[in-house]
Design a protein around this motif. Structure first.
Motif, PDB file in Angstrom:
ATOM      1  N   HIS A 120      27.756  11.418  63.871  1.00  0.00           N
ATOM      2  CA  HIS A 120      29.203  11.753  64.517  1.00  0.00           C
ATOM      3  C   HIS A 120      30.191  10.980  63.869  1.00  0.00           C
ATOM      4  N   THR A 121      30.020   9.566  63.255  1.00  0.00           N
ATOM      5  CA  THR A 121      30.988   8.884  62.797  1.00  0.00           C
ATOM      6  C   THR A 121      31.449   9.529  61.516  1.00  0.00           C
TER       7      THR A 121
ATOM      8  N   ARG B  88      27.255  16.723  62.631  1.00  0.00           N
ATOM      9  CA  ARG B  88      27.153  16.155  64.242  1.00  0.00           C
ATOM     10  C   ARG B  88      25.702  16.675  64.719  1.00  0.00           C
ATOM     11  N   LYS B  89      25.334  17.934  64.295  1.00  0.00           N
ATOM     12  CA  LYS B  89      24.200  18.297  64.641  1.00  0.00           C
ATOM     13  C   LYS B  89      23.029  17.578  63.960  1.00  0.00           C
TER      14      LYS B  89
ATOM     15  N   ASP C 268      33.672  12.537  62.061  1.00  0.00           N
ATOM     16  CA  ASP C 268      35.073  12.101  62.499  1.00  0.00           C
ATOM     17  C   ASP C 268      35.780  11.601  61.397  1.00  0.00           C
TER      18      ASP C 268
ATOM     19  N   ASP D 284      30.787  20.000  61.786  1.00  0.00           N
ATOM     20  CA  ASP D 284      30.050  20.577  63.163  1.00  0.00           C
ATOM     21  C   ASP D 284      28.540  20.211  62.793  1.00  0.00           C
TER      22      ASP D 284
END
Lengths: 147, 378
Positions: free
Chosen positions: B279-280, B274-275, B283, B271
């Motif tokens: 993102h990749t 992502r902040k 994930d 999390d």
């Protein structure tokens, strides 16, 4: 990643408290025997300050409802306050003002001048020391042996 | 008793002198010099305390013997910490320590509350001793000290020091979060007194455990903030295939432990990633953990110590803690690193992971050259 950090912090918190108890206890006894030692007097002053802070915090914990949750304290400090609470239930082994009446009753003794109050303070300090020494042993076991 | 105490304190004085002599004789690299100075000072304070005990014994007051015994035990315990822990970074010092020490120098210099603090490096599982009574010692496993991939885990350990330096403010934020935990776990209805007592005891234990766990989540966030991708990769690789208990821990063991379950930490780290726009990577890491859990046959289950209602308040608490404590924030040039003559430790670690992932067969030789060049340029 090791979990020792909390034990190290707790070990030194207890170390500070034990140092203050020892310093104040020795200073009171030396003063009563007519020994004048400037370093001892300075140490006693610092010790009173630290013990006032500790007993103040302990008093807050003791006055909280037993069902109330203790927030913002680590598990080791909570276990110390739990150990003191257990000692307070053990009237055969712990009989000082601190253990009978709690931190609120013991706090005024730190500045009291009468012989009787001084004796009560010494007894309270000795019993508090016993509990803290046992508590510190748990941290010492982790720090020195758990490797 | 008096004679025993005199003997013990004389022995302490002798042992302290031996350590002082060893410290004085050892030659260390510049990064370690302030640490040596502080340990010498601590030894001096212990020497004074042992001397103080002898002075008190000299007054001949029998009713102080129990106090002097306690004071002797106390100084002996502290000296044991010096002898077994604090002296080690100096006595065992070797030229290879410089890599880790330079990373630590960078971390300490990156924050006004740590810049002037001496620190030491020693062998052990990744750890730190963060207390204001002794200079911080960072423990790092031997092979990880001389290689790059897992040095970012030091960013997490540095987080513990930042917490200690911002304790008052951060404790308040943790208290707020503990209130959320307590409210979420409060029973909606009570059927029996025994059940209520069990539930109340469990709630109390979970709320207390979250005090320590919150600090671990914070330190993970500090690691992520400082290092970016290299921290998440190091953390994930270090724990992913280590043991089943990174994924599942029985309730009682969780409550006795100081760390939250690692799988949950991965979720919060993803999390945080992502902040930071990763993102990749986030994930990919979560998928890798889910796949490994599947092979292990482990279902995600925190046995009541975690509720989905905690997620948003935990995220908010971590944001607030980072804002309050202001660790170094990795920059784009720390992540997308171009080959150059000089790197910061964060750049070097990110580059190392890029090389490791894209050119694995030649990684070791690249790493050796990169470390040599880094040490020469600092």
């Amino acid at each position: 990643m090791s979990q020792e950090w909390l034990n190290i912090q707790s070990f030194f918190t207890d170390h500070g408290l034990l140092g203050a108890i020892n310093d104040l206890s020795i200073a009171i006894k030396q003063e009563a025997a007519g020994v004048h030692d400037a370093e001892r007097e300075r140490r006693a002053k610092d010790a009173r300050k630290l013990l006032k802070r500790f007993l103040g915090r302990l008093g807050e914990v003791e006055s909280a409802d037993s069902k109330e949750l203790l927030l913002g304290v680590d598990a080791r400090f909570q276990s110390l306050t739990d150990a003191i609470a257990s000692a307070r239930q053990d009237g055969n082994r712990y009989q000082s003002v601190l253990m009978k009446g709690g931190a609120v009753d013991a706090l005024p003794l730190l500045d009291a001048k009468s012989t009787e109050s001084r004796a009560q303070l010494l007894e309270s300090l000795a019993e508090l020391r016993r509990v803290i020494e046992q508590h510190q042993q748990t941290d010492a076991a982790v720090i020195f042996e758990d490797r | 008793m008096r004679a025993y105490l005199e003997e013990s304190n004389q022995d302490l004085l002798y042992q302290i002198a031996v350590v002082q002599e060893l410290l004085g004789k050892t030659s260390v690299c510049g990064e370690l010099t302030p640490y040596v100075g502080q340990i010498i000072q601590i030894c001096e304070e212990l020497r004074r305390q042992a001397q103080r005990n002898l002075t008190d014994l000299g007054y001949g007051l029998d009713d102080t013997l129990n106090d002097i015994l306690a004071a002797t035990q106390s100084v002996t315990n502290f000296f044991e910490v010096v002898n077994t822990r604090l002296a080690a970074p100096v006595v065992r010092a070797r030229p290879e320590d410089r890599l880790g020490l330079l990373v630590l120098r960078f971390l300490h210099d990156s924050h006004p509350k740590t810049a002037s603090l001496p620190f030491g490096l020693s062998d052990g599982s990744f750890a730190i001793y963060p207390t204001d009574k002794i200079p911080p010692i960072y423990l790092v496993p031997t092979s990880r000290q001389t290689t790059l991939l897992y040095l970012p885990l030091l960013f997490h350990e540095f987080g513990h020091l930042l917490y200690a330096r911002h304790r008052t403010e951060l404790d308040e934020l943790v208290k707020d979060f503990q209130t959320v935990v307590a409210a979420t776990l409060a029973p909606k209805s009570v059927r029996s007194r025994a059940g209520a007592s069990r539930s109340s005891s469990f709630r109390r234990q979970v709320v207390t455990a979250w005090y320590g766990w919150a600090q671990e989540f914070y330190c993970d966030s500090v690691g992520m903030t400082i290092g970016g991708p290299c921290f998440l990769k190091a953390f994930s690789h270090f724990f992913r295939t280590r043991s089943n208990d990174q994924y599942y821990v029985p309730r009682d063991q969780q409550l006795q432990g100081r760390h939250p379950v690692t799988w949950l930490r991965i979720r919060m780290l993803a999390d945080r990633a992502r902040k930071h726009g990763m993102h990749t990577l986030a994930d990919g890491v979560q998928e890798a953990w889910a796949k490994t859990a599947q092979v292990l046959g482990v279902q995600e289950d925190y046995e009541g110590t975690w509720a989905e209602d905690f997620f948003l308040p935990l995220r908010q608490m971590l944001d607030d803690m980072i804002e309050e404590s202001q660790p170094y924030v990795h920059r784009p040039e720390d992540v997308t690193v171009v080959e150059s003559a000089t790197f910061t430790p964060v750049q070097l670690c990110n580059l190392a992971w890029q090389k490791f992932e894209t050119a694995s067969p030649t990684y070791r030789s690249w790493e050796r050259t990169a470390i040599e060049s880094f040490l020469k340029s600092n």
